[in-house]
Each structure stands twice: as C-alpha cells, then as structure tokens.
Write an enzyme that holds these catalytic residues in place. Structure first.
Site, PDB file in Angstrom:
ATOM      1  N   LYS A 103       0.921  -1.219  -0.422  1.00 52.85           N
ATOM      2  CA  LYS A 103       0.217  -0.177  -0.183  1.00 52.85           C
ATOM      3  C   LYS A 103       0.674   1.064  -0.197  1.00 52.85           C
ATOM      4  O   LYS A 103       1.825   1.484   0.272  1.00 52.85           O
ATOM      5  CB  LYS A 103      -0.593   0.258   1.292  1.00 52.85           C
ATOM      6  CG  LYS A 103      -1.414   1.210   1.711  1.00 52.85           C
ATOM      7  CD  LYS A 103      -2.369   0.987   2.872  1.00 52.85           C
ATOM      8  CE  LYS A 103      -3.462   1.992   3.144  1.00 52.85           C
ATOM      9  NZ  LYS A 103      -4.379   1.669   4.319  1.00 52.85           N
ATOM     10  N   SER A 159      -9.288   1.307   3.222  1.00 56.36           N
ATOM     11  CA  SER A 159      -8.328   2.204   3.502  1.00 56.36           C
ATOM     12  C   SER A 159      -6.942   1.469   2.080  1.00 56.36           C
ATOM     13  O   SER A 159      -7.298   2.207   0.846  1.00 56.36           O
ATOM     14  CB  SER A 159      -7.087   3.068   3.482  1.00 56.36           C
ATOM     15  OG  SER A 159      -7.133   3.142   4.159  1.00 56.36           O
ATOM     16  N   SER A 176      -9.294  -1.112   7.461  1.00 51.54           N
ATOM     17  CA  SER A 176      -8.589  -1.288   6.324  1.00 51.54           C
ATOM     18  C   SER A 176      -8.554  -2.005   5.876  1.00 51.54           C
ATOM     19  O   SER A 176      -7.862  -1.902   4.662  1.00 51.54           O
ATOM     20  CB  SER A 176      -7.973   0.678   6.778  1.00 51.54           C
ATOM     21  OG  SER A 176      -8.257   1.842   5.580  1.00 51.54           O
TER      22      SER A 176
END
Ligand code: GLN
Length: 472
Positions: free
Chosen positions: A76, A151, A175
C-alpha cells in the site's frame, strides 16, 4: 499456470523446478498490464521485480533462499521503501521518495520477498471505499462498478485479481479487514504494537497497525511471524515473544462469543446475518462452544473512533505544510499564505474534513466535551471487551454491514460512510487482534467476510479459527 492459494504450494513447485520466481513475476506483471481499468497500482516496479526474481531463483538453486522466497507482494502506498515513490495517494506527497525502508517491509525483503509495486489507497488511509484517492478510485475485480473497500482497497483487490500473491496494508479502523471482506481475501489486523509502525505514514498513531492481505490464513500467519516483534525504531512495538503462527493453526475447542447487538443491528444485511448463522453452525460442528454475549456500547464505537482518530490525524498531518514536507504552492507570497495555499492545494476533501474535525475536538473550548469524553469512552470500550475475554477465547462478528457497494453510492454522505465501519473500529479502539476471512457470497455473488477478534497477542487463536472456517 496453476493458481496458488498458499506460499507453501508455490515453494513446493519452486523446489521441483516446475515454476520459477521469474515465471511468477511475469505472470503477475501480465495481469497488472491486462487490467489497467481496475486502477490498483500507482507504480509497478517491473524491472526491479524481475531482477530480484532472477537473484532469488539463483539463491533457490544454491539452497540459500529465505523463508519468503517465491512470494510476490504489493505494498500500500503508505509504506516506506527506500528510493521508491511514496505519496499516501495524496497530491501533497507527489514526487516524494522514501529515504529509508520501514521495518515491516525490510523484514519481508530480508526473507526474500519480491515487491512488485505500490498500490492505490484512500488518501492518507482515510476512507472505506478507495474513492478518496488523488489517483482516482480503485475498482473491485469481482464487479468493477463496485468499490473494493478502503482504505487498503487496491491492496485487497490486487490479491483477488491475481496481480500479486499477497499485499501489505494498514488498518486504523478496518482498512485491512473491510477491503478483504469486499474482495474475498483474508485480512489480518494484529494486536496494536505487534508489528512495528516504523516507516508507516501515520494517520492515527494509537490505532494504526500494518497487516497482511492474503488468499489463505496460513500465509497471513506466516507473514505475521516474519514481520512481528520489537523494534528499536518504534517504542510501541511490543516485546512479547513472537510465535511461529503458521505452525499453530490447528487449535483445541474454544469458547466463542457472538455479539448480540451486532446481530440485531438494523444496518446488518439479512444475507450477511444468515451467513453468520451458518458460520456458527460450522464452528459448533468443529467442537467449539458458541454463545451470545452482550455488548451494550456498540452504538458508541463509531463516534468515539472518529473523534479520536481525527484528533490524532490533525496533529500527525500538521507536518505537511509545504515547508518541511510536501507540496508547496506556487501562488503563495508569504509564510502564512504558503501554509494555507499549500495545504489547501495538497490535501483532498476528506482529509481536510478530518483535519478540521480533529482540530475542533482538540480546541480549548471543546476539548473536554469531545476529546476527553471520547478517551473515557475508549477506556469503557476496552474494559467491556476485556471483560468479555474473561469468559470467551474469541469474539465473532460480521466484518461489514453490507457487501461491496457501488462506486459513488456513499461518497456524498460521509456519515453513512463512517457508520459502515461499525464492526471493524472496535478492534482498533481496544487494541486487540482481529481477522476477516471470506465466507461465502450474497445472492449477487459478492464476497462476505466473517470476523474474529482475539485477546491481545493471541493471534494464534483467531488465525486457527479463521483457518477452520475457511476450510469448512
Ligand atoms: N474506514 C476507516 C476510516 O475511514 C478506517 C480507515 C483505516 O483503517 N485506515 O477511517
């Protein structure tokens, strides 16, 4: 090429020579290239990943390869990897390169993992749909008109779309687990402090944890074993001993509590409720005792989470002022204009909303009414959950109230978006570990996730339960 669920499967084929690291990297690169519309990678490290694959193939031939040889992983865009771009999907950090590699990423590299690229996410990890990204929304491979969650949405989606074997995300309020549920992968949020946060861009420091997204519980366990443990760079990284979690997946019968309030909550989709009932039956058939438990504070978790995380975020994000870090406005004439214009141009709408909210709850006149009150509530939530763990070994919950929603469906209504975090934020508020495992689909074929929460540092229990459920 055959599809691999676990790294152990890959390593078996690597050892017989029926596949090589370079084959694997080329396969994933081909899939990334073939599906640009999903918008999952902000940057692909193609040449570098191929070079590393060659090196690791050589190490395999020489018998010197590390534990994660054959693992191709995406990260990420909030994790530092030296010499590589890092933006938190924000205009604020466009053009920024990491000056060092974070501990979790370094520990993967030390065991010969191959990093294939950095993945789209909500800006500064704030969001539940991956729509708050400067690079545009990521899409769910199961249905590209739907969000992959957030996220770490693209990180889950990339695993589901076969663009990498696993991903590394971060979980401040769900997330890792919520996108895992929306995309049909496994997502683990370890105990707060289990994995060092050094080299993770901070959102809310007393909530943030790094966690893996994988196709199997076994791989989540293995990645945890590699990344967990104390770290001189992070005082909150715990010194509790690290287990070889991947070897402890078969567990004895446990007592599992399911939260009645979660079952009865009006926002919970009936199809998810029905799947949860099926999961209870399966767990009972495996010999576990599953009992209803009460948790009357469930209604407070979302407001408490959003008051405290925005407060922490307003302080963490103060550093992006166009002087010390980040985008600097070209139109500004003096210092205070530089701050104002740079932050105004650099941050997106949701990040601004949270900085404003967090600054407000910390302001002199409102501090006691909001921040102090929320901190007291956090303590009550922790006490309440710890009390449940006196009689239960684990808690069972839905991961999400609904399956993946359509792009644009909730983006106009932040409160509705926030309320969808009701089942995941509890683990971050209380610091306990939690895992989401895929368990069936709804009538539209969209994946459903079932969540286990465990006692602090008892990841083995929830991993074992997740493994049983995933295999049942
Ligand atoms: N959806 C939650 C939020 O918007 C969780 C985000 C996260 O875990 N980083 O804050």
């Amino acid at each position: 090429m055959k599809s691999y669920k676990t790294l152990a499967d890959i390593q078996r084929d690597l050892s017989t020579g029926s596949v090589s690291c370079i084959d694997l990297v080329d396969l994933y690169l081909g899939r990334i290239e073939a599906q640009p519309h999903l918008n999952l990678f902000i940057e692909v490290f193609a040449d570098e990943a191929r070079q590393r694959a060659q090196l690791i193939d050589q190490k395999l031939a020489e018998g010197t390869a590390g534990k994660l040889a054959g693992l191709v992983i995406g990260i990420k865009d909030v994790l530092c990897y030296q010499g590589h771009g890092l933006t938190a999907s924000s205009r604020m950090l466009e053009g920024f390169d990491s000056m060092f590699t974070g501990t979790a990423v370094q520990r993967l590299l030390d065991e010969d993992a191959i990093i294939i690229g950095r993945q789209n996410c909500d800006e500064f990890a704030m969001g539940s749909s991956n729509e708050n990204s400067h690079y545009g929304p990521a899409r769910n491979p199961v249905d590209p008109d739907r969000v992959p969650g957030g996220s770490s949405g693209a990180s889950a989606a990339a695993v589901a779309a076969g663009m990498c074997h696993a991903s590394l995300g971060s979980d401040t309020g769900g997330s890792v687990r919520q996108p895992a549920a929306f995309c049909g992968t496994v997502g683990l949020k370890p105990t707060y402090g289990r994995i060092s946060r050094w080299g993770l861009i901070a959102y809310a420091s007393s909530f943030d944890q790094i966690g893996p997204l994988t196709q199997s519980v076994e791989d989540a366990a293995l990645l945890l074993s590699v990344m967990a443990g104390p770290d001189g760079h992070d005082q909150t990284a715990a010194s509790e001993s690290v287990e070889a979690y991947e070897t402890k997946l078969s567990i004895s019968p446990k007592k599992i509590g399911y939260l009645k309030e979660a079952w009865e909550h009006p926002s919970l989709s009936p199809e998810i409720r029905a799947q949860l009932d099926t999961s209870i039956a399966k767990l009972e058939a495996e010999g576990h005792e599953v009992v209803p438990v009460e948790f009357e504070l469930l209604e407070y978790v979302v407001p408490c989470y959003y008051l405290l995380t925005t407060a922490e975020a307003s302080s963490n994000l103060a550093r992006y002022d166009g002087v010390r870090y980040g985008h600097r406005s070209e139109s500004a004439q003096d210092l205070s204009e530089t701050y104002l214009a740079s932050r105004n141009e650099g941050f997106g709408q949701e990040v601004k909303r949270r900085i404003l909210l967090g600054t407000f709850v910390l302001s002199a006149g409102y501090y006691d009414a909001y921040y102090t009150q929320a901190m007291k509530t956090r303590r009550l939530l922790r006490d309440g959950i710890y009390k449940l763990f006196q009689s239960c070994d684990a808690l069972l919950l839905p991961t999400t109230p609904s399956t993946a929603f359509r792009i644009g469906e909730k983006s106009e209504d932040p409160i509705e978006m926030y309320l969808s975090d009701i089942y995941t934020v509890l683990a971050n508020l209380t610091g306990v570990p939690a895992i989401s495992v895929p368990f069936g689909t709804d009538s539209q074929g969209l994946p459903i996730g079932v969540q286990f929460m465990g006692r602090p540092f008892e990841e083995s229990t929830i991993l074992g339960l997740g493994q049983q459920l995933a295999q049942s």
